[in-house]
Design an enzyme around this catalytic site. Structure first.
Site, mmCIF file in Angstrom:
data_model
loop_
_atom_site.group_PDB
_atom_site.id
_atom_site.type_symbol
_atom_site.label_atom_id
_atom_site.label_comp_id
_atom_site.label_asym_id
_atom_site.label_seq_id
_atom_site.Cartn_x
_atom_site.Cartn_y
_atom_site.Cartn_z
ATOM 1 N N GLU A 286 0.832 -1.206 0.000
ATOM 2 C CA GLU A 286 0.000 0.000 0.000
ATOM 3 C C GLU A 286 0.868 1.259 0.000
ATOM 4 O O GLU A 286 1.866 1.333 0.738
ATOM 5 C CB GLU A 286 -0.901 -0.011 1.239
ATOM 6 C CG GLU A 286 -1.788 1.204 1.407
ATOM 7 C CD GLU A 286 -2.517 1.208 2.737
ATOM 8 O OE1 GLU A 286 -3.473 1.982 2.864
ATOM 9 O OE2 GLU A 286 -2.119 0.443 3.652
ATOM 10 N N LYS A 351 -9.454 2.569 -3.183
ATOM 11 C CA LYS A 351 -9.974 2.049 -1.922
ATOM 12 C C LYS A 351 -11.385 2.584 -1.694
ATOM 13 O O LYS A 351 -11.619 3.798 -1.755
ATOM 14 C CB LYS A 351 -9.063 2.448 -0.769
ATOM 15 C CG LYS A 351 -9.412 1.791 0.564
ATOM 16 C CD LYS A 351 -8.382 2.133 1.636
ATOM 17 C CE LYS A 351 -8.683 1.403 2.943
ATOM 18 N NZ LYS A 351 -7.695 1.733 3.997
ATOM 19 N N CYS A 404 -5.471 -2.430 2.622
ATOM 20 C CA CYS A 404 -5.385 -2.337 4.079
ATOM 21 C C CYS A 404 -6.535 -3.094 4.750
ATOM 22 O O CYS A 404 -6.782 -4.245 4.451
ATOM 23 C CB CYS A 404 -5.334 -0.875 4.507
ATOM 24 S SG CYS A 404 -4.879 -0.636 6.240
#
Length: 530
Positions: A286, A351, A404
């Site tokens: 990430e 995301k 994440c």
């Protein structure tokens, strides 16, 4: 046992709160990295006995009579979440000069809020309480309902759901492929709480039989599934996972960005490990690219030169839309991008489920007036992506990326062979150092592979980076704070037992059956009393 249980039942005031708090804190030892699930056979019986005595005065109103049960469950939850999430504060110490003031709010405030879910679970259980095995079913239903709600209310945060305590190793993970986390949460609490029957002896034989049968079925199913021959893989993918172990204090330091990028490129370009072919896919963690591609137009051509024919890089980046950083209309996304051997971005996924206060500030206009700001994730506020879609990898293999903590949401990670053949999780757990946090995060990602019956590729800045097979077994991994790369050939085959929708139905059915059992036994006790 009756005498000890009686003493616990009669506790009141601060003594009751302390025992509930300690019972909850003790239960955290069942979670990664400790995996000592036997403690739950102590914590949950203690909670049952505490709830046995959590009764209000007969003259009190309905809500006041439930207050002792809520307080007991809340203190249990506060102990559980405080002991299980204290490491969240580590993220605030990365830039301590700016954010250390918020440490008490993160370390104590989050558990204070999450404890309300377990207080709610205790109230639900107490509504259908009885003096026999019915109360065990009521407690299991209450916790399963609370954990389900915790998965989506207030953006959701189902971290360390109690069901994970029953799945410390792949042998004990396989049941979740049928029950889903909803069913696993319910069954775990039911089994863990059954020893509470040792005190009153009522339904003791039934409870012992159910404990043996459910535990044997759980382990037996796992043994059969792990021992069963694997479905032949029609295709495979050679993968390299890069773990750079970048110090977060340097992450966005302009003076060291070139060095960080050079480290990533060097690990990616090195010769394959002995016995492995050249990787078709290279995976970076990430936000691993320490700058915006719009600021560094030379970066993409350099990546293209590093990649050979047929290779692809999937990297976590900060993606900008709307112009230069000086443009007030710019929007930033926490994204993964796919880059081909020509140095061109061929796909991108943003995301969707952002971290409140970490990646964006909820109610920004209102809270900004009080001087509050986004705390940890980077030098900019992120916007949420609109949708998630699979990325086409070399060989036409479809991978669904999760960034994440998105991977901790079972309903979000609902993968089947028609949508994707691979789960990709990129993360930056370096915020939390070598604490239980990264181990807990990895365990939850590991369970997603088992649920969906597809392999998991995980790249983390400082660990745990790993390849996990569809049955939850770790094929290869890099330890926390290790810098390096692993090369793995990943067979591509779906081994899901049931669909994600069917898992949800199965879990809800288990909850329903426990609720029915608790209701019937509660009504029967009331009729006898009358």
């Amino acid at each position: 046992m009756e005498r000890q249980a009686g003493r616990i039942i009669l506790l009141w005031g601060w003594r009751r709160a302390l025992v509930a708090f300690l019972a909850g804190a003790l239960a955290v030892l069942a979670q990664a990295p400790y995996d000592f699930f036997a403690v739950c056979f102590v914590s949950f019986p203690l909670l049952v006995w505490l709830l046995d005595g959590a009764t209000g005065e007969a003259s009190d109103g309905f809500l006041r009579r439930l207050l002792p049960a809520f307080a007991t469950g809340w203190w249990f939850g506060f102990g559980y979440f405080l002991a299980g999430l204290w490491w969240v504060g580590s993220a605030l110490l990365v830039e301590a000069d700016s954010f250390a003031w918020a440490l008490p709010f993160a370390v104590v405030g989050i558990p204070l809020a999450l404890a309300f879910f377990y207080g709610f679970a205790a109230v639900v259980a107490r509504l259908w309480w009885s003096n026999d095995i019915g109360r065990i079913a009521a407690l299991a239903f209450g916790f399963a309902l609370a954990e389900w709600l915790r998965g989506f209310l207030f953006t959701g945060f189902p971290w360390n759901a109690v069901g994970y305590a029953a799945m410390p190793v792949p042998l004990l993970m396989q049941s979740v492929s049928v029950t889903g986390m909803i069913g696993m949460n319910a069954l775990a609490v039911f089994v863990f709480a059954l020893p509470a029957l040792l005190a009153a002896r009522r339904h003791l034989r039934l409870g012992a039989a159910l404990l043996v049968v459910l535990a044997a079925a759980h382990a037996g199913f796992g043994y059969i599934r792990l021992a069963a021959p694997e479905k032949p893989a029609a295709r495979s993918l050679d993968v390299r996972i890069v773990q750079p172990a970048v110090d977060l204090t340097e992450k966005w330091d302009a003076s060291v960005r070139d060095r960080i990028f050079a480290t990533m490129m060097g690990l990616s370009a090195k010769a394959p490990e002995p016995g492995h072919d050249r990787p078709q896919l290279i995976l970076w963690p990430e936000t691993s690219v320490p700058f915006l591609f719009t600021e560094r137009p030379d970066a993409l051509p350099a990546i293209g030169e590093m990649l050979g024919d047929g290779q692809m890089l999937v990297a976590g980046v900060v993606r900008e839309e709307g112009g230069s950083a000086a443009n007030t209309g710019s929007r930033y996304y926490n994204s993964v991008v796919a880059i081909d051997e020509r140095g061109e971005i061929v796909d991108a996924v943003d995301k969707v489920h952002l971290v409140p206060f970490g990646e964006y500030l909820p109610f920004a206009d209102l809270l900004g007036r009080f001087g509050l700001e986004q705390l940890v994730a980077g030098p900019m506020t992120f916007a949420a992506g609109n949708e998630r879609h699979p990325i086409a990898l070399p060989g036409g293999i479809r991978a669904l990326p999760f960034i994440c903590y998105e991977v901790i949401f079972p309903d979000l990670v609902a993968v089947d062979a028609t949508s994707a053949e691979l789960i990709v999780n990129v993360t930056n757990d370096a915020w939390f150092g070598d604490t239980p946090g990264p181990y807990q995060h990895f365990r939850q990602a590991q369970i997603r592979a088992v649920e969906n019956g597809v392999p998991l590729l995980r790249a983390a800045n400082n660990g745990i980076s790993a390849v996990v097979d569809p049955r939850g077994r770790i094929v290869d991994a890099l330890a926390i704070d290790a810098r390096g790369a692993i090369d793995v050939r990943v067979p591509i085959s779906s081994q899901a037992i049931v669909s994600s929708g069917q898992r949800r139905i199965n879990g809800m059915l288990i909850m329903f059956l426990l609720a029915v059992a608790a209701c019937i036994l509660n009504v029967r006790q009331r009729l006898r009393a009358n």
